[in-house]
Motif scaffolding. Structure first.
Motif, PDB file in Angstrom:
ATOM      1  N   ARG A  81      24.614  43.771  35.750  1.00 40.11           N
ATOM      2  CA  ARG A  81      24.450  45.113  36.312  1.00 40.11           C
ATOM      3  C   ARG A  81      25.802  45.826  36.411  1.00 40.11           C
ATOM      4  N   LEU A  82      26.809  45.093  36.861  1.00 45.91           N
ATOM      5  CA  LEU A  82      28.142  45.679  36.974  1.00 45.91           C
ATOM      6  C   LEU A  82      28.721  46.009  35.602  1.00 45.91           C
ATOM      7  N   GLN A  83      28.429  45.156  34.618  1.00 49.16           N
ATOM      8  CA  GLN A  83      28.890  45.426  33.263  1.00 49.16           C
ATOM      9  C   GLN A  83      28.270  46.700  32.723  1.00 49.16           C
ATOM     10  N   GLN A  84      26.972  46.904  32.991  1.00 48.35           N
ATOM     11  CA  GLN A  84      26.288  48.115  32.545  1.00 48.35           C
ATOM     12  C   GLN A  84      26.837  49.334  33.267  1.00 48.35           C
ATOM     13  N   GLN A  85      27.116  49.177  34.552  1.00 48.95           N
ATOM     14  CA  GLN A  85      27.697  50.275  35.326  1.00 48.95           C
ATOM     15  C   GLN A  85      29.069  50.653  34.777  1.00 48.95           C
ATOM     16  N   LEU A  86      29.863  49.633  34.439  1.00 51.22           N
ATOM     17  CA  LEU A  86      31.177  49.886  33.862  1.00 51.22           C
ATOM     18  C   LEU A  86      31.056  50.584  32.518  1.00 51.22           C
ATOM     19  N   HIS A  87      30.087  50.147  31.726  1.00 55.07           N
ATOM     20  CA  HIS A  87      29.855  50.773  30.415  1.00 55.07           C
ATOM     21  C   HIS A  87      29.493  52.246  30.586  1.00 55.07           C
ATOM     22  N   ASP A  88      28.617  52.536  31.551  1.00 48.64           N
ATOM     23  CA  ASP A  88      28.214  53.917  31.788  1.00 48.64           C
ATOM     24  C   ASP A  88      29.399  54.765  32.239  1.00 48.64           C
ATOM     25  N   GLN A  89      30.255  54.190  33.088  1.00 50.26           N
ATOM     26  CA  GLN A  89      31.436  54.910  33.546  1.00 50.26           C
ATOM     27  C   GLN A  89      32.384  55.190  32.388  1.00 50.26           C
ATOM     28  N   GLN A  90      32.532  54.213  31.496  1.00 50.71           N
ATOM     29  CA  GLN A  90      33.392  54.397  30.331  1.00 50.71           C
ATOM     30  C   GLN A  90      32.854  55.494  29.426  1.00 50.71           C
ATOM     31  N   THR A 118      31.082  58.069  30.385  1.00 52.86           N
ATOM     32  CA  THR A 118      31.345  59.336  31.066  1.00 52.86           C
ATOM     33  C   THR A 118      32.807  59.748  30.900  1.00 52.86           C
ATOM     34  N   LEU A 119      33.712  58.794  31.069  1.00 52.55           N
ATOM     35  CA  LEU A 119      35.141  59.081  30.916  1.00 52.55           C
ATOM     36  C   LEU A 119      35.465  59.496  29.485  1.00 52.55           C
ATOM     37  N   MET A 120      34.811  58.853  28.517  1.00 51.03           N
ATOM     38  CA  MET A 120      35.047  59.205  27.119  1.00 51.03           C
ATOM     39  C   MET A 120      34.601  60.622  26.832  1.00 51.03           C
ATOM     40  N   GLN A 121      33.449  61.013  27.354  1.00 50.68           N
ATOM     41  CA  GLN A 121      32.968  62.371  27.143  1.00 50.68           C
ATOM     42  C   GLN A 121      33.899  63.392  27.783  1.00 50.68           C
ATOM     43  N   GLU A 122      34.410  63.075  28.984  1.00 50.94           N
ATOM     44  CA  GLU A 122      35.350  63.979  29.641  1.00 50.94           C
ATOM     45  C   GLU A 122      36.645  64.076  28.845  1.00 50.94           C
ATOM     46  N   PHE A 123      37.090  62.933  28.292  1.00 54.60           N
ATOM     47  CA  PHE A 123      38.301  62.937  27.469  1.00 54.60           C
ATOM     48  C   PHE A 123      38.112  63.783  26.227  1.00 54.60           C
TER      49      PHE A 123
END
Length: 224
Positions: A101-110, A112-117
């Motif tokens: 679950r934490l791995q998926q959460q981290l993936h989702d955060q990454q 989001t950060l990539m889209q913002e970048f």
């Protein structure tokens, strides 16, 4: 938990430590921020009592996956399983699910950060995105111009934009039906559907409009 299995787990941990130049649990503890008490749990097959965050720190320091840690140091792998093996297995499985679950959460955060970048990078590239296709078009029309030699230099940028899912709205010089949703008149007037010529390329990023293409009516003298 038998003494033999505890010794076996201790040996497994030392085997992971040695290639990485960890010569003591104190040194490993200082490097990871994980207390030596947690290492004792690991060596006793009590990994199910450890937090996922602790396992993540250990997996990074020992250069093994969390799944491998769970498989290696769980009491499930003991040849002399305790009577509470079923409960222990459930605890390990709960740990594994929490890790996933934490791995998926981290993936989702990454993501989001990539889209913002990408969005911030596209804002920086705005002037190049708008002006370069026009300059390239002019150079291609007259290949005697020295600027034509610069065209290959921007291919990596074009490739980057393609990988990001950035699409051009028509090419410079193209004659297309006017669509005010995607086209911006530089001069004159035009009704939707009337033919216009593209002066500056517009762009879409996946489903989002970035910049409208700049166009001029075909009847304008500057376009003849």
């Amino acid at each position: 938990m038998t003494q033999d299995f505890s010794q076996e787990l201790t040996q497994r941990l030392q085997e992971l430590m040695q290639p990485l130049s960890f010569h003591s649990y104190k040194q490993l503890s200082k490097s990871t921020g994980v207390s030596e008490k947690q290492f004792r749990r690991l060596r006793r097959g009590q990994i199910s009592q450890m937090r996922v965050g602790t396992l993540l720190k250990l997996s990074q320091a020992l250069q093994v996956s969390v799944d491998e840690l769970l498989a290696t140091f769980s009491s499930e792998s003991s040849p002399y399983p305790p009577s509470s093996a079923r409960g222990e297995a459930a605890s390990v499985e709960a740990l594994r699910q929490e890790y996933e679950r934490l791995q998926q959460q981290l993936h989702d955060q990454q993501e989001t950060l990539m889209q913002e970048f990408q969005q911030s990078s596209l804002q920086v590239l705005e002037s190049w995105l708008v002006q370069w296709p026009t300059a390239a078009y002019a150079a291609q029309q007259n290949q005697q111009l020295p600027a034509v030699r610069l065209l290959p230099l921007v291919r990596p940028v074009e490739q980057l934009l393609q990988e990001w899912g950035v699409e051009a709205i028509a090419s410079v010089g193209a004659e297309i039906p006017y669509n005010p949703q995607f086209h911006q008149l530089m001069e004159g007037t035009a009704q939707p559907g009337e033919m216009v010529r593209v002066r500056n390329t517009g762009y879409r990023h996946k489903e989002k409009l970035l910049y409208r293409a700049k166009v001029s009516p075909l009847g304008n003298p500057s376009n003849t």
